[in-house]
Design a protein around this motif. Sequence first.
Motif, PDB file in Angstrom:
ATOM      1  N   GLU B  54       0.902  -1.255   0.009  1.00 15.81           N
ATOM      2  CA  GLU B  54      -0.050   0.018   0.070  1.00 15.81           C
ATOM      3  C   GLU B  54       0.869   1.210  -0.099  1.00 15.81           C
ATOM      4  OE1 GLU B  54      -3.150   0.300   2.865  1.00 15.81           O
ATOM      5  OE2 GLU B  54      -3.885  -1.859   2.435  1.00 15.81           O
ATOM      6  N   GLU B  56       0.578   5.804  -0.408  1.00 15.32           N
ATOM      7  CA  GLU B  56      -0.423   6.911  -0.773  1.00 15.32           C
ATOM      8  C   GLU B  56       0.265   7.558  -2.005  1.00 15.32           C
ATOM      9  OE1 GLU B  56      -0.611   9.665   2.471  1.00 15.32           O
ATOM     10  OE2 GLU B  56      -1.590   7.930   3.786  1.00 15.32           O
ATOM     11  N   GLN B  57       1.661   7.511  -2.223  1.00 13.76           N
ATOM     12  CA  GLN B  57       2.091   8.263  -3.430  1.00 13.76           C
ATOM     13  C   GLN B  57       2.072   7.386  -4.925  1.00 13.76           C
ATOM     14  OE1 GLN B  57       4.002   8.618  -0.483  1.00 13.76           O
ATOM     15  NE2 GLN B  57       3.051  10.450  -0.216  1.00 13.76           N
TER      16      GLN B  57
END
Lengths: 301, 379
Positions: B54, B56-57
């Motif tokens: 996982e 975010e970027q």
Amino acid sequence: MIQLQDVEKMYRGKVHALRGVSLEVMDGEIFGLLGPNGAGKSTLVKIIMTVIHATRVSGTLLEKPIGNRKILEDIGYLPEHHRFPYYLTGKQVLHHYAALANVSRKDRITRASSFLSRLGLNGWENKKVGSYSKGMLQRLGIAQALMNDPKLLVLDEPTDGVDPVGRREIRDLLAELRDEGRAVFLNSHLLSELEMVCDRVAIMVKGKVTMQGTIESLTQDSRRYEIETEESVPTWAKEVVDDVSEHLMVIRSDDPAIIQPILDRLRRDQITILSVKPVRENLEDLFMRAVDHTDTPGAVQ
Amino acid sequence: MQFKALLIDAYRQLSAAKLFWVTVGISVLVVVCYGSVGFNEQGISVLFGVWEIESEQLHSGSPWARGLYIGIFSSFLVKIWLAWIATILALISTCSIFPEFVHSGSIELTISKPIGRLKLFFSKYLVSLLFVVLQVAIFCLGIFICVGLRVGEWNPFIFTAIPIVATFFSYLFAVCVLVGILTRSGITALLITGVFWMALWSIQTSEGTLNRFVTEQHVSIERFNEGIDNAEKDLAEITEKSVDDFRIPKFEKRIETFNADIEESQELLGKLEQWHTPISWVLAISPKNAQTIGLLDRWLSDPDGFDIGAIMSGDMSSIEGEEVEEFDRTTRGARERETTRRLRDDYESRSLWYVIGTSLIFECVILGIASFYFCRKDF
């Protein structure tokens, strides 16, 4: 077809491989070049085929100056100890070298199948040349040299490694090519082969052509009759024949009329004649005579 | 017709070599591994979704995902796989082409055909590059499809790797051909080409390291001078207000230190220049294989500024996004950042002519010698 004058080749200023070679090969003849090892035969062939640069050369090849690359389209060449790429099949070899000789695809297809069949390689055309025997490679080499429908065929030791049946087939093929009007330039050690097929020969010794002409003309001086008797040769014989020994008389001539009075006289003297033989040097004798006076083989240092 | 015959022959020769197929196999494996990495809305998926990370970027649609994916190709796969491993395999496969070509019994058959020796030499040379062209073309096609499917970018610039890697390989292959023709030995040609490649690598690494030091000294001198100017300005302001200000000795000491540092940097710069100048001249006339491969990085660089290659070499500007505000421009960190920036600008400003042109001149000289020898040689 080939006219060479005064061809010189000096390797790195040390080895004088060719010392003013002049020779002529005419249309529709099979010309044999012979000589001992290191005489410069292969060097001469390679100069003709532009593989080697001559130190000095003048003359023509198919009426163009020696070294002209365009005329190579009309010349077929089989080098000595040739090596075909191991990864190609027989058919691919023929196509590859013919394409380099600017033979159209259509002609390549027709000729490849024709020559493979003519040279007894049917059934082997799609096999890699790595699996070919020496004789088969020679046959393939000759087929390769014929692919561009050459006016002149230059073959360096074409029967090397070929069995007697194959040699005969090659000889017949060469004779057919001659009959078609092509010239064949043969370089070979096999004197008996050359004798059977060549119209003219040249003998090279130490970078020079020492003899050149038809085998007939070159052996003219050696023609003689040998008369063998059971009893000792009579004393008068020494005055009428060229050479005598205990039971043998030698008359240097190829004219049968000359020996008739000698035979008559022998019969009158009741001398038994065992044999009368017309004798002529063969190519081997000629070759041995040509190289006999040389001390060591090889080129001039 | 003759060129086509040589081209077909080259293909048959290569396809007959097991190493060619081994290299193709590894290339396909590398492409499959590359293609097994993908992005979804949560982050990155590896091995076709077996393992998920996982982030975010890094997720589907993010510019960083695109930068990472293309960056892996241009900074790792090209630089490591194509420029090193595949090149070594290509050299092993092709090193014997010319020695076999000029082998006695083989060359006579070819040069007795109606084709000029010069044309024959260069035709053979060009078709011998087929190994690399085919390998890279297969590789790039795989990468092109992976990038298209994974990040939705059908980027034709990926195929620029074909001429770039072929050009890079040709610098080395020219040397291999020269040695192969002179010695008629594939092993000797391979070994000497290997030594030449190592020499080139040493020259480029030395020049790169020395250039960094030289640039660093230039930056330091500039920044120290700037520091002196600022300190003198501050000192003048303070002195104008009060000659007894306690900061005056501190500023004087600072100026003195800057002067000493400038002197030290200038001395070091002088010594470094003694080495850097001749090495940069040697580099100027040598093939620039690393820089040639680096062109791909330049041409495929991320428009959003994400550059994985730069990040790996310590340049974080693509992540930081904008220039870091320098509170004190004379600190070591500030000077190093400026040095890295200048080196990157310097590298990127090097023209195509400098990178490829001068390398090709070197290659032409080597091929000129080899072709002259080939044309004059008695076989």
